[in-house]
Design a protein around this motif. Sequence first.
Motif, PDB file in Angstrom:
ATOM      1  N   GLN A  15      34.581-111.830 -18.218  1.00  9.64           N
ATOM      2  CA  GLN A  15      35.604-112.175 -17.227  1.00  9.64           C
ATOM      3  C   GLN A  15      35.412-113.589 -16.700  1.00  9.64           C
ATOM      4  N   LYS A 105      31.031-106.053  -9.720  1.00 10.14           N
ATOM      5  CA  LYS A 105      31.092-105.334 -10.999  1.00 10.14           C
ATOM      6  C   LYS A 105      30.878-103.832 -10.787  1.00 10.14           C
ATOM      7  N   CYS A 108      33.841-102.320  -9.134  1.00 13.40           N
ATOM      8  CA  CYS A 108      34.899-102.167 -10.143  1.00 13.40           C
ATOM      9  C   CYS A 108      34.680-100.901 -10.951  1.00 13.40           C
ATOM     10  N   LEU A 111      35.773 -98.048  -8.851  1.00 16.70           N
ATOM     11  CA  LEU A 111      37.229 -98.054  -8.698  1.00 16.70           C
ATOM     12  C   LEU A 111      37.914 -97.640 -10.008  1.00 16.70           C
ATOM     13  N   ARG A 112      37.319 -98.052 -11.116  1.00 15.28           N
ATOM     14  CA  ARG A 112      37.899 -97.708 -12.420  1.00 15.28           C
ATOM     15  C   ARG A 112      37.912 -96.192 -12.605  1.00 15.28           C
ATOM     16  N   GLU A 115      40.608 -94.826 -10.529  1.00 14.66           N
ATOM     17  CA  GLU A 115      41.893 -95.126 -11.160  1.00 14.66           C
ATOM     18  C   GLU A 115      42.178 -94.125 -12.273  1.00 14.66           C
ATOM     19  N   LEU A 119      45.449 -91.867 -12.528  1.00 15.79           N
ATOM     20  CA  LEU A 119      46.442 -92.061 -13.593  1.00 15.79           C
ATOM     21  C   LEU A 119      46.840 -90.741 -14.220  1.00 15.79           C
TER      22      LEU A 119
ATOM     23  N   LYS B  87      46.426 -98.752 -17.150  1.00 16.49           N
ATOM     24  CA  LYS B  87      45.384 -99.140 -16.209  1.00 16.49           C
ATOM     25  C   LYS B  87      45.368-100.656 -16.054  1.00 16.49           C
ATOM     26  N   LEU B  88      44.735-101.091 -15.001  1.00 17.70           N
ATOM     27  CA  LEU B  88      44.642-102.528 -14.740  1.00 17.70           C
ATOM     28  C   LEU B  88      43.709-103.185 -15.746  1.00 17.70           C
ATOM     29  N   SER B  89      43.987-104.446 -16.085  1.00 21.28           N
ATOM     30  CA  SER B  89      43.091-105.174 -16.983  1.00 21.28           C
ATOM     31  C   SER B  89      41.780-105.428 -16.241  1.00 21.28           C
ATOM     32  N   PRO B  90      40.674-105.645 -16.989  1.00 26.83           N
ATOM     33  CA  PRO B  90      39.390-105.884 -16.310  1.00 26.83           C
ATOM     34  C   PRO B  90      39.460-107.042 -15.315  1.00 26.83           C
ATOM     35  N   LEU B  93      41.406-106.015 -12.190  1.00 24.48           N
ATOM     36  CA  LEU B  93      40.603-105.106 -11.362  1.00 24.48           C
ATOM     37  C   LEU B  93      39.533-105.877 -10.591  1.00 24.48           C
TER      38      LEU B  93
END
Lengths: 239, 182, 182
Positions: A15, A105, A108, A111-112, A115, A119, B87-90, B93
């Motif tokens: 990223q 990180k 995230c 949170l992922r 999510e 979903l 889903k959101l992209s990395p 996010l």
Amino acid sequence: METQKSYQVQLDVFQGPLDLLLFLIRKKKIDIHDIPIATITKEYLKYLNNKEKINLEREAEFLLIATLLIYIKSQMLLPREKVLEDDDDPRQILVNRLLDHQKIKAACHILREKEQNQLKIWQRTSYPPQVKTDEIELTEISLFNLTEAFFSLMKKKQKENIKILEGKKYSIEDKMKEIINILNENSFLDFSTYFTQQDSIEEALISFFSLLELIRAKLVIAVQESLFHPIKVWLLEEK
Amino acid sequence: MTNHLKDIIESLIFVSLEPLSLDKIKSVLTEFSNKEIEEAINQLLESYSSNQRGIQIIQAAGGFLFATKPGHNIWIQRLLHGERKNKLSPSALETLSIIAYHQPITLAEISAIRGVDSTHSLRTLLQKRLVKIVGRKKAPGRPLIYRTTERFLAYFGLSSLKDLPTQEEIEKILVEENDIES
Amino acid sequence: MTNHLKDIIESLIFVSLEPLSLDKIKSVLTEFSNKEIEEAINQLLESYSSNQRGIQIIQAAGGFLFATKPGHNIWIQRLLHGERKNKLSPSALETLSIIAYHQPITLAEISAIRGVDSTHSLRTLLQKRLVKIVGRKKAPGRPLIYRTTERFLAYFGLSSLKDLPTQEEIEKILVEENDIES
């Protein structure tokens, strides 16, 4: 885990430069608080060199961190009279950034997971057919929505009005006659269709004012069944 | 009577597309006391959790909302013609969690923390209405400042910003990661 | 298993945007026999009619759909009416954005830009006190001219009109989006 990936991974998977740095630190099983700058700088540069071409725009940030690493390395090599305080240690800035980055990180990651659960569950996107609403509601409006609405509209307008007829003059009187004629031939006039058929903004404006005049004179009536339905113009029958 | 009230609340939550807050319910049901309303809501939640049902009442973004159960996802997707929620992209996010923890924040600050220009991610988040512009910072250049929205909370099933992963949860993840590596 | 099937069908009816027909249900639930499906639907209808509930499943327009009970209408109207009062419709938002960037402006000018008569939206904005009348234009008909209010600034978290995002700022966001699409 990223650590399982081969060494030749593309920069794109990271990223940003901090991601890459963190990857290298983990790969070497190094404690973030105690980074051997020389080793990690070498690794980092080796990694950048493996990229055949550096896309300056995309990877400028990667080079920026490389510069920072080299700077730190040079600072460490300089002989010093006294031991550095934590605050003065150039490594500390980098360590703090890495620790923050690591936390983000991890957040995230959590949170992922949340999510992923969300979903899988569905909410309705509109009211069930039973409930009548004559307006589609916006859930939350920010300044962005406001300005986006405006500039999108402007852009659409610019595209629509490329035809400009020079020298042609429109009068409200002519336009009023034209609208009455259309209404005599057809039962009604769909205003937005009529409006988009106009050759220029000027003509469209004149048409609009003409229509307003006709409405004021009670010669026609403009009806909208509900919001967002086309505006229809009808000739008013004399009673 | 309380039983009847439970049904009224059920229908109110049902017609609401956004999480319906307790305050909102109270403001609509002026004939009933706060205590009656709270009791009825508890009964309602109880009846949904104890009976096997295809739909559930979830609590998100500070309110109550009807939603399907996770296990029915495949059939729902089939019904809605393979419509999937992406889903959101990395990077989106990552940007979003930085905004969540550091709000209010400017684009330049986000980019500085991430070490990459974050315009693209921010745009995605604005368009998905997960973040919003809330004004300008009183600093040179008067840059725009951003915050997360109610929709952000609902998107992750959070009741409030207090539900964001805590320091302890984050530490736990970091420890686990270190364990895997060593 | 049939019990489970009942729940799946319940969630399908819930997410469907239109009354869900029996044929449609069968076409989605290919793993189940017609008989199983019909039995499960009967169970589902039965469970809704035998228990006191705030919502019901009805058959209308060739399919099954959820509906609230007529007796709850007063409260539902109160809720929906209240919600409507609190939010801006897309057309009101569009109108507001034109006023914000073009002020001072007349109704005719707003309508000309939008291509639709904006009387209704303008009235909404006046009622919400987001715009105000500031005088009359020195032009034929002496039309009223409008401006945004202090409340408008507060609503969007701006300290002055100078804080509105500029064309450049928004275009940076919107233009890049077009680049990706093309």
